[in-house]
Scaffold this motif. Structure first.
Motif, PDB file in Angstrom:
ATOM      1  N   LEU A  69       6.864  -5.824   4.697  1.00 55.79           N
ATOM      2  CA  LEU A  69       6.688  -5.370   5.967  1.00 55.79           C
ATOM      3  C   LEU A  69       5.163  -5.532   6.381  1.00 55.79           C
ATOM      4  N   VAL A 108       0.740  -1.306  -0.073  1.00 57.17           N
ATOM      5  CA  VAL A 108       0.121  -0.063   0.080  1.00 57.17           C
ATOM      6  C   VAL A 108       0.799   1.220   0.081  1.00 57.17           C
ATOM      7  N   ILE A 127       7.111  11.959   2.167  1.00 56.53           N
ATOM      8  CA  ILE A 127       7.742  13.373   2.756  1.00 56.53           C
ATOM      9  C   ILE A 127       8.901  13.790   2.197  1.00 56.53           C
ATOM     10  N   VAL A 167      12.330   2.510   9.478  1.00 60.36           N
ATOM     11  CA  VAL A 167      11.418   1.500   9.050  1.00 60.36           C
ATOM     12  C   VAL A 167      12.210   0.187   8.681  1.00 60.36           C
ATOM     13  N   PHE A 220       1.559   4.799   0.310  1.00 59.23           N
ATOM     14  CA  PHE A 220       1.319   6.051   0.490  1.00 59.23           C
ATOM     15  C   PHE A 220       1.890   7.350   0.210  1.00 59.23           C
ATOM     16  N   VAL A 247      12.976   8.447   8.582  1.00 56.29           N
ATOM     17  CA  VAL A 247      11.799   7.612   8.687  1.00 56.29           C
ATOM     18  C   VAL A 247      11.800   6.329   8.130  1.00 56.29           C
ATOM     19  N   ILE A 294       5.114   6.585   3.835  1.00 56.15           N
ATOM     20  CA  ILE A 294       4.771   8.006   4.062  1.00 56.15           C
ATOM     21  C   ILE A 294       6.218   8.700   4.093  1.00 56.15           C
ATOM     22  N   GLY A 295       7.036   7.927   4.816  1.00 54.58           N
ATOM     23  CA  GLY A 295       8.409   8.583   4.820  1.00 54.58           C
ATOM     24  C   GLY A 295       8.870   9.107   3.219  1.00 54.58           C
ATOM     25  N   VAL A 296       8.818   8.332   2.344  1.00 56.41           N
ATOM     26  CA  VAL A 296       9.234   8.568   1.156  1.00 56.41           C
ATOM     27  C   VAL A 296       8.511   9.653   0.506  1.00 56.41           C
ATOM     28  N   PRO A 353      11.869  -3.686  -0.585  1.00 56.53           N
ATOM     29  CA  PRO A 353      12.018  -4.172   0.974  1.00 56.53           C
ATOM     30  C   PRO A 353      10.833  -3.645   1.838  1.00 56.53           C
ATOM     31  N   LEU A 354       9.970  -2.587   1.420  1.00 57.54           N
ATOM     32  CA  LEU A 354       8.907  -2.329   2.312  1.00 57.54           C
ATOM     33  C   LEU A 354       7.697  -3.277   2.104  1.00 57.54           C
ATOM     34  N   LEU A 372       3.128   1.485   6.041  1.00 50.97           N
ATOM     35  CA  LEU A 372       2.322   2.858   6.053  1.00 50.97           C
ATOM     36  C   LEU A 372       3.395   3.989   6.208  1.00 50.97           C
ATOM     37  N   LEU A 373       4.303   3.807   7.318  1.00 52.29           N
ATOM     38  CA  LEU A 373       5.187   4.771   7.850  1.00 52.29           C
ATOM     39  C   LEU A 373       6.237   4.809   6.717  1.00 52.29           C
ATOM     40  N   GLY A 374       6.866   3.651   6.323  1.00 55.93           N
ATOM     41  CA  GLY A 374       7.826   3.626   5.433  1.00 55.93           C
ATOM     42  C   GLY A 374       7.410   4.497   4.083  1.00 55.93           C
ATOM     43  N   LEU A 427       1.508  -4.003   7.839  1.00 58.16           N
ATOM     44  CA  LEU A 427       0.952  -2.764   7.382  1.00 58.16           C
ATOM     45  C   LEU A 427       1.643  -1.347   8.164  1.00 58.16           C
ATOM     46  N   MET A 428       1.618  -1.463   9.246  1.00 61.37           N
ATOM     47  CA  MET A 428       1.899  -0.162   9.816  1.00 61.37           C
ATOM     48  C   MET A 428       3.315   0.123   9.451  1.00 61.37           C
ATOM     49  N   LEU A 429       4.191  -0.544   9.432  1.00 61.29           N
ATOM     50  CA  LEU A 429       5.841  -0.081   9.083  1.00 61.29           C
ATOM     51  C   LEU A 429       5.652   0.266   7.701  1.00 61.29           C
TER      52      LEU A 429
END
Lengths: 253, 297, 335
Positions: B96, B38, B110, C295, B40, C291, B106-108, B92-93, B102-104, B98-100
């Motif tokens: 993982l 997913v 940002i 991760v 984001f 971030v 989102i990091g990309v 690699p994401l 999501l965050l990973g 879902l929460m990771l």
């Protein structure tokens, strides 16, 4: 009659997994449910414990209809189960796994957890003592503080049973408790199961280990292709030509 | 009479915006289907894709002024290449939870958003449509030419994608890989390659959506969040992982938005669309087109 | 051996508390104290998010909206009806809890990424309402003139004084979160996160606990919102954007999901972000890169690293003890 399964049918799309099965379980007995793979045994467990709503028929527990109730309510009524493929809570110790089952016996309210640490602590001690009793029955009290999923397979099986017993059931559904156990472990399991029956808990058992089934069961029901083809005492069932054919036919393939 | 005219006008407008959402939703669904990811950061890819085209149209790179259609093609191709590069980063994401994930992702996102701010500045600009800005009247219904272009090109791209997936060898391999990764790689389908192509197409479509929408909306780096969320909502509404679902979801989301803006309350447009999405999910958690699966116990 | 380590722990805790108490004196100006105050508020939201996501596995991306609900409840009651902080706080908690039930209800039907978008959607709806109901909320103009709290004639009218209010709130919030997560509620939450099906079979009323977890997270964010409104004395909708939710999400994950200390550690990220300001636009690019790196390489966050280190230490001790018992010479067979 403790558990009455009446004309139970479970259909998934076009597939009929359980076909018009009726089955009664008497209080205090060990009742085994056997049959070749895919004959619908686990499906019956899943319906009885509330995971599937049956497409036909009813299930009654102590005279009360339970088919259609959510799983946690059925458990609260005194009908617990284990899973064939272990489903222990992986972040928890053995003790915590068992404590989850004791949750609905806890007397503390939410506001007490926020404002009243003293009674929460007292209650926690009480629950832990109870959990420890269950662990003793399963002979795993020395592993209480170990991560449940880090234990050897045979012990994990026992944690699984301990967790079900901790809900304080009158009927416990065990889905292949001997699967993957070696001979010594199976022998120990047999003793434990007999001990469970002696303590007044009725056991409904799905099992492939015929030796174990024949040793401990009071009644055996046989399923084939979602239908009940035989029922009776161990000796009667094992001589039944229909049963023999169902099993041999499968092996001959 | 006038009421039907307004209704038709509103629906056409909704289909226009809906085509944008659908193109973005396709990126979410295709990537989810083939990699289980997913993404984001997809909204940010949409935003960068818009810039990749529009900067050539507006002569922001070494004074090169391309016509709109050429800028469109260059932008889509550049974004597709960016997609291939990003696939390496996302690989690699995908494994993982879902929460990771999501965050990973989102990091990309940002990262991409702020790189865009550094390169192109935080304040945006309006883009002149290549077509006349005077509405065309068809049987009393007035239609914006750019909106018709969006619907037309959007439809072409969606039909093209469907044909590509069902007719070509690469497309079939992609579908097979999406169905079952292990079997596909056992059959000799290079799964990493098909994933890269999936990412390229998803990113290219997002870029196409952005460049098409640019003359209607205002272009700036912070547009990634709004369209990113709505595109994802569209994909979910239709059924995440389903290609027809993404299209149906996107178009419905657009039409619902337009109708609620025109007939109920313009202030609550976005809110009503989200509420309808929530309600649909409550009734059918797998989305409009998605298949319901029986949970194994 | 054991008493000595508890002694050290107590000493460290006392020193840490002393440091926290002295912080406003150490800070060089009001601005730095303001950052500390904001850190405290973010920690509160993060504690809530940690309970919902880290413990119960329920993604709640409406946290920014809950913060807004808390802040607006406080602002409206304070400016229109002159309710003091001590009344706006419980009122906002009740309202956040009610909205928590609404946001939590979909969790009965949908999970994982579906729940993510549903909570994003509901959060957006709440924000849209706040922006558009201008008659009540004054829309984009915001609400000025919110009074600072006072207690027995003592008014928290400076950043320094407010700091102690925030500090007490954070300590209380942490202790309550600990009480909730350590005992049966926490176990029910974790059971749902670990294995939803098995949790149900063990008699856990999953729906109730899922909604409860989201309600708790909402109340934490609501309380932070109240504290913010009375601290800033002015609020407007633009400070509650989706970005703030994402920020809390990152700080919780970087600190460590499923571990309350992780939320405290994550607070450092707020300070770090301020420190990175010198890099201007590159600040957020670095932040994004960081971030992604966390991760990929430290998925358990800081607390995860600490845990791994402790486990390694424990196995080393255990294997050393084993060797001693067996009388074997040390060899390379132990991992």
């Amino acid at each position: 009659m403790l558990l009455e399964i009446e004309n139970l049918t479970m259909q998934f799309g076009g597939l009929v997994a359980v076909n018009n099965v009726s089955l009664n379980i008497q209080e205090g007995e060990i009742h085994a449910l056997i049959g070749p793979n895919g004959s619908g045994k686990t499906t019956i467990f899943n319906v009885v414990s509330g995971y599937y709503k049956p497409t036909g028929g009813v299930v009654r527990f102590r005279g009360k209809q339970i088919s259609g109730l959510p799983a946690y309510r059925i458990t609260a009524l005194g009908l617990a189960r284990t899973f064939q493929n272990l489903r222990l809570f992986r972040s928890m110790t053995v003790m915590e796994n068992v404590l989850v089952s004791l949750g609905h016996h806890a007397k503390t309210r939410f506001w007490q957890h926020v404002l009243d640490p003293f009674s929460v602590r007292r209650e926690e001690e009480r629950l832990k003592e109870k959990a420890l009793e269950t662990l003793r029955v399963m002979r795993i009290e020395q592993y209480a503080d170990e991560q449940a999923t880090s234990l050897p397979y045979g012990l994990q099986r026992r944690v699984e049973i301990a967790r079900a017993l901790a809900t304080e059931p009158t009927l416990v559904l065990l889905d292949e408790p001997a699967a993957g156990l070696n001979e010594t472990e199976t022998a120990e399991l047999r003793d434990i199961l007999l001990q469970i029956r002696a303590s007044g808990i009725t056991v409904f058992l799905v099992e492939h280990d015929m030796k174990l089934v024949m040793e401990i069961s009071d009644v055996v029901s046989v399923l084939d292709y979602g239908k009940k083809i035989a029922e009776g005492s161990c000796s009667a069932v094992s001589c039944d030509p229909v049963v023999i054919e169902a099993y041999l036919g499968k092996e001959g393939e | 009479m006038t009421k039907t005219v307004i209704l038709i006008q509103t629906i056409v407008g909704g289909l226009g915006i809906g085509s944008i959402y659908a193109l973005v939703a396709l990126g979410y669904s295709m990537v989810y289907r083939s990699m289980g990811l997913v993404n984001f950061a997809h909204g940010s890819i949409y935003m960068i894709g818009t810039y990749f085209g529009i900067i050539f149209y507006r002569g922001m790179v070494a004074g090169i002024h391309l016509p709109y259609w050429a800028a469109f093609i260059v932008g889509v191709l550049l974004t597709a290449i960016l997609g291939v590069l990003l696939e390496r980063l996302f690989r690699p994401l995908a494994n993982l939870d879902l929460m990771l994930m999501l965050l990973g992702t989102i990091g990309v996102g940002i990262m991409l958003d702020n790189l865009a701010i550094i390169v192109w500045g935080a304040e945006g600009f309006a883009v002149r449509s290549p077509l006349p800005s005077k509405p065309i009247l068809v049987g009393g219904v007035s239609l914006l030419p750019q909106m018709l272009l969006v619907i037309g090109v959007g439809t072409l791209l969606m039909v093209g994608l469907q044909t590509f997936l069902s007719r070509t060898k690469v497309g079939k391999a992609m579908r097979a890989a999406a169905q079952d990764r292990e079997i596909a790689s056992a059959m000799g389908i290079p799964v990493n390659f098909t994933n890269a192509i999936t990412f390229a197409i998803g990113s290219g479509l997002a870029s196409a959506a952005g460049i098409l929408a640019a003359p209607i909306v205002y272009v700036n780096p912070s547009m990634s969040a709004a369209v990113g969320i709505k595109g994802f909502a569209s994909a979910i509404l239709g059924g995440l992982g389903s290609i027809p679902g993404a299209i149906v979801g996107g178009l419905s989301f657009g039409v619902i938005e337009a109708i609620s803006a025109g007939f109920i309350s313009s202030a609550y447009t976005k809110g009503i669309a989200f509420i309808i999405m929530v309600l649909v999910l409550m009734v059918k958690p797998s989305g409009i087109v998605g298949e319901t699966t029986v949970e194994k116990v | 051996m054991k008493t000595r380590s508890t002694l050290w722990k107590t000493l460290a805790l006392v020193a840490f508390l002393a440091l926290l108490l002295a912080m406003p004196k150490i800070a060089r100006n009001d601005y730095q104290v303001r950052i500390l105050n904001m850190t405290g508020l973010y920690i509160l939201i993060s504690l809530g998010l940690n309970i919902a996501m880290g413990y119960c596995g329920q993604i709640n991306l409406a946290m920014g909206a809950f913060w807004a609900v808390g802040a607006y409840t406080a602002a409206l009651l304070n400016t229109n009806f002159k309710w003091p902080f001590w009344l706006t706080l419980p009122a906002a908690m009740v309202i956040s809890a009610i909205i928590g039930v609404v946001v939590g209800l979909p969790s009965l039907k949908v999970r994982s990424h579906y729940l993510a978008i549903v909570t994003i959607g509901l959060g957006e709806v709440i924000n849209i309402i706040l922006v558009n109901e201008e008659k009540i909320t004054r829309g984009a103009m915001g609400i000025p003139g919110i009074k600072r709290p006072s207690l027995f004639g003592f008014t928290f009218n400076s950043e320094q004084k407010y700091y102690y209010l925030v500090l007490v709130a954070v300590i209380l919030g942490y202790l309550i979160a600990r009480q909730i997560t350590r005992h049966r509620f926490g176990r029910a939450f974790r059971a749902i996160r670990d294995d939803y099906v098995a949790a149900k079979a063990m008699g856990v009323n999953t729906g109730f606990y899922q909604i409860l977890a989201i309600v708790i997270s909402g109340v934490y964010a609501g309380v932070a919102g109240v504290l913010f409104a009375h601290l800033n004395t002015y609020i407007s909708p633009d400070i509650f954007e989706f970005r703030s939710t994402l920020f809390v999400l990152t700080m919780t994950m970087v600190g460590g999901m499923g571990n309350l200390l992780g939320s405290l550690v994550g607070g450092i990220l707020v300070i770090l972000q301020e420190a990175l300001r010198t890099f201007k636009d590159w600040q957020l690019v670095f932040y994004g890169v960081a971030v992604v790196l966390v991760v990929l390489f430290f998925p358990g966050g800081v607390m995860g690293i600490a845990q791994r280190w402790r486990e390694r230490q424990a196995t080393r001790l255990a294997s050393a003890a084993e060797k001693e018992e067996a009388g074997n010479p040390p060899s390379g067979e132990v991992r």
